[in-house]
Design a protein around this motif. Sequence first.
Motif, short mmCIF file in Angstrom:
data_model
loop_
_atom_site.label_atom_id
_atom_site.label_comp_id
_atom_site.label_asym_id
_atom_site.label_seq_id
_atom_site.Cartn_x
_atom_site.Cartn_y
_atom_site.Cartn_z
N LYS A 18 0.82 -1.21 0.00
CA LYS A 18 0.00 0.00 0.00
C LYS A 18 0.86 1.27 0.00
CE LYS A 18 -4.43 1.23 2.01
NZ LYS A 18 -5.37 0.94 3.09
N SER A 19 1.79 1.39 0.96
CA SER A 19 2.67 2.56 1.03
C SER A 19 3.81 2.26 2.00
CB SER A 19 1.89 3.78 1.54
OG SER A 19 1.50 3.57 2.88
N LYS A 60 -2.64 -0.80 -13.19
CA LYS A 60 -1.29 -1.02 -13.71
C LYS A 60 -0.30 -0.16 -12.93
CE LYS A 60 -0.15 -1.63 -18.09
NZ LYS A 60 -0.01 -1.46 -19.56
N PRO A 61 0.89 -0.67 -12.70
CA PRO A 61 1.92 0.17 -12.06
C PRO A 61 2.49 1.16 -13.07
CG PRO A 61 2.86 -1.95 -12.63
CD PRO A 61 1.41 -2.02 -13.03
N ASP A 62 3.08 2.25 -12.60
CA ASP A 62 3.79 3.12 -13.56
C ASP A 62 5.30 2.89 -13.50
OD1 ASP A 62 4.18 4.33 -11.17
OD2 ASP A 62 3.04 6.16 -11.65
N LYS A 63 5.77 2.22 -12.44
CA LYS A 63 7.16 1.76 -12.38
C LYS A 63 7.27 0.61 -11.38
CE LYS A 63 8.17 5.53 -9.24
NZ LYS A 63 8.96 6.67 -8.86
N ILE A 64 8.31 -0.17 -11.53
CA ILE A 64 8.48 -1.35 -10.67
C ILE A 64 9.92 -1.44 -10.18
CG2 ILE A 64 8.36 -3.87 -10.57
CD1 ILE A 64 6.18 -3.92 -12.50
N GLY A 65 10.07 -1.79 -8.90
CA GLY A 65 11.40 -2.06 -8.36
C GLY A 65 11.73 -3.53 -8.52
N ILE A 66 12.95 -3.82 -8.92
CA ILE A 66 13.35 -5.22 -9.13
C ILE A 66 14.61 -5.53 -8.33
CG2 ILE A 66 13.89 -6.99 -10.85
CD1 ILE A 66 11.61 -5.91 -12.14
N MET A 297 10.26 -1.05 -2.09
CA MET A 297 10.70 0.23 -1.49
C MET A 297 11.54 1.05 -2.46
SD MET A 297 9.56 0.53 1.56
CE MET A 297 8.15 -0.57 1.67
N LEU A 298 12.09 0.39 -3.50
CA LEU A 298 12.90 1.12 -4.48
C LEU A 298 12.10 2.20 -5.20
CD1 LEU A 298 14.77 -1.89 -6.16
CD2 LEU A 298 15.79 -0.19 -4.65
N VAL A 299 10.78 1.99 -5.29
CA VAL A 299 9.95 2.96 -6.03
C VAL A 299 9.21 3.88 -5.07
CG1 VAL A 299 9.70 1.48 -8.05
CG2 VAL A 299 8.00 1.35 -6.24
N ALA A 300 9.68 3.94 -3.82
CA ALA A 300 8.92 4.68 -2.80
C ALA A 300 8.92 6.20 -3.00
CB ALA A 300 9.46 4.35 -1.40
#
Length: 301
Positions: A18-19, A60-66, A297-300
Amino acid sequence: MLWGIDLGGTKIEGVVLKSVENPEVLVRRRIPTEQKLGYTHILTQIGKLIRLMTEEAGVKPDKIGIGTPGTLDPKTQLLKNSNTTAFNGQPFKADLEGIINMPIIIANDANCFALAEAKIGAVKSHNIDAKVVFGVIMGTGVGGGLVVNGKIINGRHGIGGEWGHNHLDDSGGQCYCGKIGCVETVISGPFTQKYYTSLSGRENHLKEIVDLHKAGTDPDATKTINRLTHFFGKAISVVIDIVDPDVVVIGGGVGNIDDLYTDGVKSARDFVFNDGLETIFLKPELGDSAGVFGAAMLVAD
Ligand SMILES: [Zn+2]
């Protein structure tokens, strides 16, 4: 929402949180990596996982952390140092972004571990105002990740926090990296077991060695654990002298050993360039989830 994917050698796991403030798990999915089928197939699997997660989340996400087993070289943009060898030398970021049509942020698994434990794991739950957090992975190998003011320090070569191949003691012998006596060859799980075998002639698992040491009935086991805590302190003192972390979180199978938090810290105190040692050493709290939570958390920001 925060979307993260943890790419492992056997499974690929995805999560939607969620956040940062409220890291409730909204979606969690895993599919097999099927590494044997090669690099392109693994990319397809990641695309498939994101489709499944998108269906479940309804957005849909707008970015993803990998989180990946290797490191993206900042200069060449190729993945390196991965034990999932199909990835080494591949332009993973560009290839995956081409398939899924959205930006990704990549970090290696040790960095994801450190970020997750700093932001929503052990550091947060102990309510420590930590500017500098060093996340240690001590298991089959030895790695680490450095988080400063909530951000991963990747560094010039993408090797920030990688303390496992610093020289520690020649007794560790030859390391696969080509050097002798790396931290990893002295204090990883397999090398600790090997040391016990060299003393006792018996091939016990690390957990059994710890139990024998606790029972106080096996001098070889005690010698093995004392050696481990001595060298852990010596190795981590170098990290402390350079980045002076507020908190060190010790993950990985070897990180469970209680003696690291007592005798290991005492040893660090002896080696560090200071009269006392106020660094707080914590056990991780997110377990196997740290990798995938850290990826999210990379896209936080
Ligand atoms: Zn090495």
